[in-house]
Design an enzyme around this catalytic site. Structure first.
Site, PDB file in Angstrom:
ATOM      1  N   ASP A  49       0.821  -1.210   0.000  1.00 51.88           N
ATOM      2  CA  ASP A  49       0.000   0.000   0.000  1.00 51.88           C
ATOM      3  C   ASP A  49       0.859   1.266   0.000  1.00 51.88           C
ATOM      4  O   ASP A  49       1.874   1.335   0.693  1.00 51.88           O
ATOM      5  CB  ASP A  49      -0.893  -0.032   1.249  1.00 51.88           C
ATOM      6  CG  ASP A  49      -2.141   0.804   1.127  1.00 51.88           C
ATOM      7  OD1 ASP A  49      -2.483   1.229   0.015  1.00 51.88           O
ATOM      8  OD2 ASP A  49      -2.788   1.013   2.171  1.00 51.88           O
ATOM      9  N   HIS A  50       0.456   2.259  -0.759  1.00 54.62           N
ATOM     10  CA  HIS A  50       1.047   3.613  -0.769  1.00 54.62           C
ATOM     11  C   HIS A  50       2.565   3.618  -0.722  1.00 54.62           C
ATOM     12  O   HIS A  50       3.165   4.141   0.210  1.00 54.62           O
ATOM     13  CB  HIS A  50       0.493   4.448   0.380  1.00 54.62           C
ATOM     14  CG  HIS A  50      -0.923   4.834   0.185  1.00 54.62           C
ATOM     15  ND1 HIS A  50      -1.312   5.861  -0.644  1.00 54.62           N
ATOM     16  CD2 HIS A  50      -2.056   4.314   0.697  1.00 54.62           C
ATOM     17  CE1 HIS A  50      -2.625   5.964  -0.632  1.00 54.62           C
ATOM     18  NE2 HIS A  50      -3.103   5.020   0.171  1.00 54.62           N
ATOM     19  N   HIS A  65      -7.490   9.448   4.982  1.00 52.81           N
ATOM     20  CA  HIS A  65      -6.801   8.331   5.638  1.00 52.81           C
ATOM     21  C   HIS A  65      -6.762   8.557   7.144  1.00 52.81           C
ATOM     22  O   HIS A  65      -6.637   9.683   7.610  1.00 52.81           O
ATOM     23  CB  HIS A  65      -5.354   8.224   5.145  1.00 52.81           C
ATOM     24  CG  HIS A  65      -5.218   7.729   3.754  1.00 52.81           C
ATOM     25  ND1 HIS A  65      -4.856   8.555   2.726  1.00 52.81           N
ATOM     26  CD2 HIS A  65      -5.381   6.508   3.218  1.00 52.81           C
ATOM     27  CE1 HIS A  65      -4.791   7.847   1.606  1.00 52.81           C
ATOM     28  NE2 HIS A  65      -5.107   6.599   1.882  1.00 52.81           N
ATOM     29  N   GLU A  99      -2.586   6.422  -7.643  1.00 50.72           N
ATOM     30  CA  GLU A  99      -3.435   7.454  -7.035  1.00 50.72           C
ATOM     31  C   GLU A  99      -3.363   8.724  -7.858  1.00 50.72           C
ATOM     32  O   GLU A  99      -2.281   9.158  -8.259  1.00 50.72           O
ATOM     33  CB  GLU A  99      -3.005   7.740  -5.595  1.00 50.72           C
ATOM     34  CG  GLU A  99      -3.920   8.732  -4.898  1.00 50.72           C
ATOM     35  CD  GLU A  99      -3.664   8.849  -3.405  1.00 50.72           C
ATOM     36  OE1 GLU A  99      -3.785   9.970  -2.883  1.00 50.72           O
ATOM     37  OE2 GLU A  99      -3.357   7.820  -2.756  1.00 50.72           O
ATOM     38  N   ASP A 153       2.414   5.083  -5.415  1.00 50.20           N
ATOM     39  CA  ASP A 153       1.700   6.314  -5.118  1.00 50.20           C
ATOM     40  C   ASP A 153       2.513   7.502  -5.601  1.00 50.20           C
ATOM     41  O   ASP A 153       3.408   7.977  -4.921  1.00 50.20           O
ATOM     42  CB  ASP A 153       1.425   6.409  -3.612  1.00 50.20           C
ATOM     43  CG  ASP A 153       0.568   7.601  -3.242  1.00 50.20           C
ATOM     44  OD1 ASP A 153       0.391   8.510  -4.085  1.00 50.20           O
ATOM     45  OD2 ASP A 153       0.083   7.631  -2.097  1.00 50.20           O
TER      46      ASP A 153
END
Length: 190
Positions: free
Chosen positions: A81-82, A176, A133, A103
């Site tokens: 993630d990210h 977030h 993103e 990201d």
């Protein structure tokens, strides 16, 4: 069963349900998340965030999740993630992640598209899926350097067309690490 986003999300779209993604911080959490998914008979995304990637390493995280995911009776996607660093994304792919997020949301649009497209080529060569993103989803705490920028629909269309992503995170009022329900979603923008 260990799957990619391409194997997990189409059924959710057709069935009009959400697939939860959980950033986990230890083996007990992985076991609990997969057990809950199995009890509901639904797929799940088990995600490694920046903190875990730095603490445990992507290979260690993959080692913690892959066996349980492979033996699960429901689809489990192992997702990075990210991640802002291509080298970490590539290490995750070598370690067996089935999905990664590059990201580039803090980059200018054209640079985000170009760098994400390069990562997408590598991810797809590994048989993995990639999320990107566009716009920038803020954090309530812990990531003060992340700006808040709503996604422009025309930028999202260009990003989808040219980046090679399989999934796209957008900023439409979502936040977030929210601790209270204070965000207002711009459904027209979405």
């Amino acid at each position: 069963m260990l799957v990619t986003l391409k194997e997990l999300l189409p059924d959710a779209i057709r069935g009009r349900y959400a697939v939860p993604s959980f950033n986990v911080f230890g083996n007990e959490e992985v076991v609990a998340v997969v057990a809950a998914a199995q009890s509901l008979g639904r797929g799940v995304i088990v995600a490694c965030n920046k903190d875990m990637a730095e603490h445990l390493g992507v290979a260690g995280f993959a080692g913690m999740v892959r066996g349980l995911a492979e033996e699960a009776s429901v689809p489990v996607c192992l997702h990075l993630d990210h991640c802002y660093d291509e080298a970490v994304v590539f290490a995750a792919l070598r370690a067996g992640f089935t999905s990664v997020m590059f990201d580039g949301s803090q980059l200018p649009l054209q640079e985000n598209i170009a760098r994400t497209a390069r990562v997408a080529q590598v991810a797809h060569a590994f048989g993995a899926t990639i999320e990107g993103e566009i716009g920038s989803v803020p954090y309530t705490e812990g990531r003060d350097h992340i700006r808040h920028e709503l996604t422009e629909p025309e930028d999202a269309a260009a990003f989808a067309q040219h980046s090679g992503v399989d999934a796209m995170a957008v900023s439409v009022g979502n936040v977030h690490r929210m601790t209270s329900a204070t965000s207002v979603i711009d459904f027209d923008r979405l």
